[in-house]
Design a protein around this motif. Sequence first.
Motif, PDB file in Angstrom:
ATOM      1  N   ASP A  53      14.300  20.363  73.357  1.00 35.89           N
ATOM      2  CA  ASP A  53      15.696  20.371  73.768  1.00 35.89           C
ATOM      3  C   ASP A  53      15.812  19.519  75.040  1.00 35.89           C
ATOM      4  OD1 ASP A  53      18.450  21.344  74.123  1.00 35.89           O
ATOM      5  OD2 ASP A  53      17.586  22.540  75.756  1.00 35.89           O
ATOM      6  N   LEU A  54      17.037  19.155  75.399  1.00 30.05           N
ATOM      7  CA  LEU A  54      17.213  18.328  76.593  1.00 30.05           C
ATOM      8  C   LEU A  54      17.657  19.137  77.813  1.00 30.05           C
ATOM      9  CD1 LEU A  54      18.799  15.032  75.196  1.00 30.05           C
ATOM     10  CD2 LEU A  54      16.427  15.491  75.857  1.00 30.05           C
TER      11      LEU A  54
ATOM     12  N   ILE B 182      13.902  19.484  78.805  1.00 29.97           N
ATOM     13  CA  ILE B 182      13.389  18.193  79.284  1.00 29.97           C
ATOM     14  C   ILE B 182      14.005  17.861  80.640  1.00 29.97           C
ATOM     15  CG2 ILE B 182      13.617  15.690  78.939  1.00 29.97           C
ATOM     16  CD1 ILE B 182      11.429  16.577  77.227  1.00 29.97           C
TER      17      ILE B 182
ATOM     18  N   ILE C 157      13.057  14.674  70.085  1.00 29.01           N
ATOM     19  CA  ILE C 157      14.156  15.300  70.821  1.00 29.01           C
ATOM     20  C   ILE C 157      14.981  16.133  69.841  1.00 29.01           C
ATOM     21  CG2 ILE C 157      16.287  14.891  72.119  1.00 29.01           C
ATOM     22  CD1 ILE C 157      13.697  14.206  73.651  1.00 29.01           C
TER      23      ILE C 157
ATOM     24  N   THR D 135      18.560  18.169  70.170  1.00 29.99           N
ATOM     25  CA  THR D 135      19.618  18.399  71.139  1.00 29.99           C
ATOM     26  C   THR D 135      20.996  18.535  70.496  1.00 29.99           C
ATOM     27  OG1 THR D 135      20.703  17.410  73.098  1.00 29.99           O
ATOM     28  CG2 THR D 135      19.897  15.898  71.419  1.00 29.99           C
TER      29      THR D 135
ATOM     30  N   PHE E 224      14.652  11.884  66.517  1.00 30.57           N
ATOM     31  CA  PHE E 224      15.461  12.925  67.145  1.00 30.57           C
ATOM     32  C   PHE E 224      16.306  13.689  66.131  1.00 30.57           C
ATOM     33  CE2 PHE E 224      17.656   8.815  67.680  1.00 30.57           C
ATOM     34  CZ  PHE E 224      18.883   9.056  67.073  1.00 30.57           C
TER      35      PHE E 224
ATOM     36  N   SER F 130      19.722  15.337  66.455  1.00 33.69           N
ATOM     37  CA  SER F 130      20.827  15.322  67.409  1.00 33.69           C
ATOM     38  C   SER F 130      22.052  16.057  66.876  1.00 33.69           C
ATOM     39  CB  SER F 130      21.200  13.876  67.755  1.00 33.69           C
ATOM     40  OG  SER F 130      21.776  13.221  66.643  1.00 33.69           O
TER      41      SER F 130
END
Length: 269
Positions: A9-10, A14, A41, A43, A62, A64
């Motif tokens: 996750d951001l 991160i 990633i 997110t 990712f 997203s």
Amino acid sequence: MEKKIVFFDLDGTILNETKQIPESTKKAVQMLQQNGISTVIATGRVPIMFEWILKELNIDSFVSINGQYVVYEGSEIYTNPMDAEMLADLTNAASGKGHAIAYCGSHAVNASEENHEWLAEGLKTMKLGYPVVDREFYRHTPVYQAHLYCGTEDDKLYSELYPGYKFVRWGENAFDVLPEGASKAIGIEKMLKAAGIKNENSYAFGDGYNDIEMLEAIGTGIAMGNGVAEAKEAADMVTDSCSEDGIYNALLKLGLIQKNEAVSTVQKV
């Protein structure tokens, strides 16, 4: 040796509270990559919002927009756009109540209202400026998720109006609006299939409400120390906070990296 993969996750994972990537996290991701472990990633953000992170961490895969738009090694592998007529109805309902919508496409975010305070505040937490206003963005561009900016007491009202959709809080007056069943977990399932990796060899780090399904479905779910209680309950383990080397420390405990590993210079994508 079987392939392994780690999803990150951001915000709050991160990225720390100042929206920076801690040096220990950069080092940990590089060490994973040197060990042949895929890094991804996962997110709620739109790709355009984290392009700099992909470059900084040398990542090209990712999940997203909360699983609605998935890219594996630079190629789009899964999309699930929302229904345009539902978005039209939601826009009208929100406008009538003084609320606002942000429409999340794969490479752009547009707004339904000019200068809406809660919308501005929500995007400011991600260090983003106010988006272009286009109340019919969804008519010409696929929208994979909407942000609803409303009072904390209004989310139940919207849930009753749109039973086929879920409203997931991510800010004081901000909710992700997604089709029922959509989640990071679904996007991860698509990613694992494309990568040919077993779920038992998958790991994920998260901290928020939109990470709960991911942490439950993944092979090993790791909640950040700064995460919400529900995310910690859903995880297999809880690590330190994102500002206290949480990712690095957890990867050491899991044996995915070693403390004495050297980190070589990695060419950015």
